[in-house]
Scaffold this motif. Structure first.
Motif, short mmCIF file in Angstrom:
data_model
loop_
_atom_site.label_atom_id
_atom_site.label_comp_id
_atom_site.label_asym_id
_atom_site.label_seq_id
_atom_site.Cartn_x
_atom_site.Cartn_y
_atom_site.Cartn_z
N UNK A 26 10.43 6.38 -10.57
CA UNK A 26 9.97 5.39 -9.61
C UNK A 26 9.64 4.07 -10.28
N UNK A 27 8.55 3.46 -9.87
CA UNK A 27 8.18 2.12 -10.33
C UNK A 27 7.24 2.14 -11.54
N UNK A 28 6.86 3.33 -12.03
CA UNK A 28 5.88 3.39 -13.11
C UNK A 28 6.38 2.71 -14.39
N UNK A 29 5.44 2.42 -15.28
CA UNK A 29 5.72 1.68 -16.51
C UNK A 29 6.81 2.38 -17.32
N UNK A 30 7.80 1.60 -17.71
CA UNK A 30 8.90 2.08 -18.54
C UNK A 30 8.90 1.28 -19.83
N UNK A 31 8.82 1.97 -20.95
CA UNK A 31 8.81 1.37 -22.29
C UNK A 31 10.26 1.22 -22.73
N UNK A 79 19.20 5.08 -13.53
CA UNK A 79 19.09 6.54 -13.43
C UNK A 79 17.67 6.99 -13.74
N UNK A 80 17.04 6.42 -14.77
CA UNK A 80 15.64 6.75 -15.08
C UNK A 80 14.73 6.40 -13.90
N UNK A 81 14.95 5.24 -13.32
CA UNK A 81 14.12 4.79 -12.21
C UNK A 81 14.21 5.74 -11.02
N UNK A 82 15.35 6.40 -10.83
CA UNK A 82 15.47 7.34 -9.72
C UNK A 82 14.54 8.53 -9.91
N UNK A 131 3.08 -5.82 -20.51
CA UNK A 131 3.84 -5.24 -19.38
C UNK A 131 4.17 -6.31 -18.35
N UNK A 132 5.33 -6.15 -17.72
CA UNK A 132 5.80 -7.07 -16.69
C UNK A 132 6.06 -6.29 -15.41
N UNK A 133 5.58 -6.82 -14.28
CA UNK A 133 5.93 -6.24 -12.99
C UNK A 133 6.97 -7.16 -12.36
N UNK A 134 8.11 -6.59 -12.01
CA UNK A 134 9.21 -7.34 -11.42
C UNK A 134 9.04 -7.44 -9.90
N UNK A 143 7.79 -1.68 -13.23
CA UNK A 143 7.01 -2.14 -14.38
C UNK A 143 7.75 -1.76 -15.65
N UNK A 144 7.85 -2.74 -16.58
CA UNK A 144 8.48 -2.51 -17.88
C UNK A 144 7.62 -3.14 -18.96
N UNK A 145 7.69 -2.56 -20.14
CA UNK A 145 7.10 -3.17 -21.32
C UNK A 145 8.16 -3.08 -22.42
N UNK A 146 8.44 -4.24 -23.04
CA UNK A 146 9.49 -4.32 -24.05
C UNK A 146 8.91 -4.47 -25.45
#
Length: 163
Positions: free
Chosen positions: A15-20, A9-12, A88-91, A96-99
């Motif tokens: 988009x593809x921007x960095x998500x923490x 839902x957040x990605x909708x 950060x990781x690009x899938x 893009x996500x950073x955990x």
């Protein structure tokens, strides 16, 4: 790792921007000192068990849930091993996500290790001197979980470890 619905839902929106995101890893030991590992369906590699907390879920609850969902093993969290922000990781899909990972040492208290969902190709118990090939991520967590020392915080040095 299956993508939770709240992240889809957040990605909708973003988009593809960095998500923490928070992440929880569980280093699970049995009474014989073996460690529980899962062979991930997404990478094909062996790893400690982990996942993303559901909104409002505590890290210990996440560890218990994820270990059971992926391996059918029941665990009791015993302590925080480390806290570390990952690069950060690009899938492959471009996301893009950073955990920020919180790793917990857990003790197995029941269940029989088996593939229990579609996130794992295999699961198993491994003696510490007979581990399969593991990435640095899992090796670091297993190593820190074996130490009797305090929690380790990435980037802060051992001098800031909390007893």
């Amino acid at each position: 790792m299956a993508t939770p619905e709240f992240i889809r839902e957040l990605r909708s929106s973003i988009g593809r921007q960095l998500l923490w995101l928070p992440g929880v890893s569980a280093v699970v030991f049995d009474d014989d000192g073996r460690v529980l590992l899962g062979k991930r369906a997404d990478t094909g590699g062996w790893s400690v068990i982990g996942g993303i907390p559901e909104p409002g879920e505590q890290p210990a609850e996440t560890a218990v849930r994820e270990v059971y969902e992926e391996t059918a093993v029941r665990v009791v969290p015993e302590g925080v091993v480390l806290v570390e922000t990952m690069p950060p990781t690009r899938y492959p899909n471009g996301d893009m996500c950073q955990f920020m990972d919180v790793t917990l040492r857990c003790r197995a208290v029941g269940g029989e290790a088996k593939v229990n969902d579609d996130e794992s190709l295999a699961v198993g118990w491994f003696a510490l001197d007979a581990l399969p090939e593991l990435e640095h991520f899992s090796l670091t967590r297993i190593g820190k979980a074996m130490e009797a020392g305090p929690t380790w915080f990435q980037g802060m040095g051992e001098e800031l470890a909390v007893p």
